[in-house]
Design a protein around this motif. Structure first.
Motif, PDB file in Angstrom:
ATOM      1  N   GLN A  67       1.150   4.086  -2.852  1.00  6.51           N
ATOM      2  CA  GLN A  67       0.980   5.514  -2.566  1.00  6.51           C
ATOM      3  C   GLN A  67       2.180   6.305  -3.078  1.00  6.51           C
ATOM      4  O   GLN A  67       2.013   7.373  -3.687  1.00  6.51           O
ATOM      5  N   GLU A  68       3.386   5.782  -2.834  1.00  5.73           N
ATOM      6  CA  GLU A  68       4.580   6.479  -3.309  1.00  5.73           C
ATOM      7  C   GLU A  68       4.581   6.565  -4.830  1.00  5.73           C
ATOM      8  O   GLU A  68       4.921   7.610  -5.398  1.00  5.73           O
TER       9      GLU A  68
ATOM     10  N   GLN B 172       1.853  11.721  -9.810  1.00  4.70           N
ATOM     11  CA  GLN B 172       1.272  13.060  -9.730  1.00  4.70           C
ATOM     12  C   GLN B 172       2.345  14.128  -9.918  1.00  4.70           C
ATOM     13  O   GLN B 172       2.126  15.116 -10.633  1.00  4.70           O
TER      14      GLN B 172
ATOM     15  N   ARG C 269       0.838  -1.204   0.000  1.00  2.00           N
ATOM     16  CA  ARG C 269       0.000   0.000   0.000  1.00  2.00           C
ATOM     17  C   ARG C 269       0.869   1.249   0.000  1.00  2.00           C
ATOM     18  O   ARG C 269       0.626   2.192  -0.770  1.00  2.00           O
ATOM     19  N   LEU C 270       1.912   1.249   0.844  1.00  5.98           N
ATOM     20  CA  LEU C 270       2.818   2.405   0.886  1.00  5.98           C
ATOM     21  C   LEU C 270       3.537   2.581  -0.447  1.00  5.98           C
ATOM     22  O   LEU C 270       3.702   3.708  -0.924  1.00  5.98           O
TER      23      LEU C 270
ATOM     24  N   GLU D 150       1.969   6.549  -6.749  1.00  3.91           N
ATOM     25  CA  GLU D 150       0.927   7.508  -7.127  1.00  3.91           C
ATOM     26  C   GLU D 150       1.423   8.947  -6.943  1.00  3.91           C
ATOM     27  O   GLU D 150       1.197   9.804  -7.802  1.00  3.91           O
ATOM     28  N   ILE D 151       2.111   9.195  -5.836  1.00  2.00           N
ATOM     29  CA  ILE D 151       2.653  10.534  -5.584  1.00  2.00           C
ATOM     30  C   ILE D 151       3.681  10.895  -6.658  1.00  2.00           C
ATOM     31  O   ILE D 151       3.663  12.010  -7.191  1.00  2.00           O
TER      32      ILE D 151
END
Length: 182
Positions: free
Chosen positions: A106-107, A113, A102-103, A109-110
């Protein structure tokens, strides 16, 4: 000198070991005597002795059977406990792995972005530069057209003062005629 050192070291080690052994012997607590030991009285009749021996064997077999049952139960409990601990460990590993995934997601995805923001900024910068170049080019074209128009205007003004050859000849002829009549 080294022989003396070795022998004294050996004697020290031996006394340390024996002191420990003696200390252990002094502190040892023996089990209380059992009623079973020394309880056998030899019967006078061999059949009675055989019956007593058979009874002792049966009692021993029962005790061994009970001990085996207890051992099997303890082993089963230990197996279940180990299985529970293994399952808890596997569950903890699974949860930790999911958390790491999950982390990581998220990383990622960041980072995606941030990449999109940087690409958008790059596009905006590129568009701005293109707009500036286009504006500069339009100003140059406009200045060039204005200079050309000024040049044409100047040329038109100057050419309005000029007279066509046929017109000049006619004016000269008129002037000569006009001056000859007087």
């Amino acid at each position: 000198m080294s022989t003396f050192f070795r022998s004294s070291l050996r004697s020290f080690a031996t006394t340390a070991k024996s002191a420990h052994h003696n200390n252990h012997r002094d502190n040892h607590k023996f089990l209380p005597p059992t009623s079973f030991l020394g309880s056998w009285e030899a019967p006078k009749d061999p059949k009675e002795a055989e019956a007593k021996l058979a009874q002792l064997r049966r009692d021993y077999a029962k005790q061994v059977k009970e001990l085996r049952k207890e051992y099997i139960e303890e082993m089963e409990l230990m197996r279940l406990e180990k299985q529970r601990k293994d399952e808890a460990r596997r569950e903890a590993l699974r949860v930790a792995t999911e958390e790491r995934k999950r982390l990581k997601a998220q990383e990622a995805e960041i980072r995606a972005q941030q990449r999109n923001i940087e690409q958008q900024q790059f596009r905006e910068t590129l568009l701005k530069e293109r707009a500036e170049k286009l504006e500069y080019w339009r100003r140059k074209v406009k200045m060039h057209e204005e200079k050309k128009a000024e040049k044409n205007e100047l040329l038109r003004r100057q050419s309005s003062m000029w007279v066509d050859e046929a017109e000049i000849e006619k004016q000269i002829l008129d002037t000569v005629i006009a001056t000859t009549h007087f």
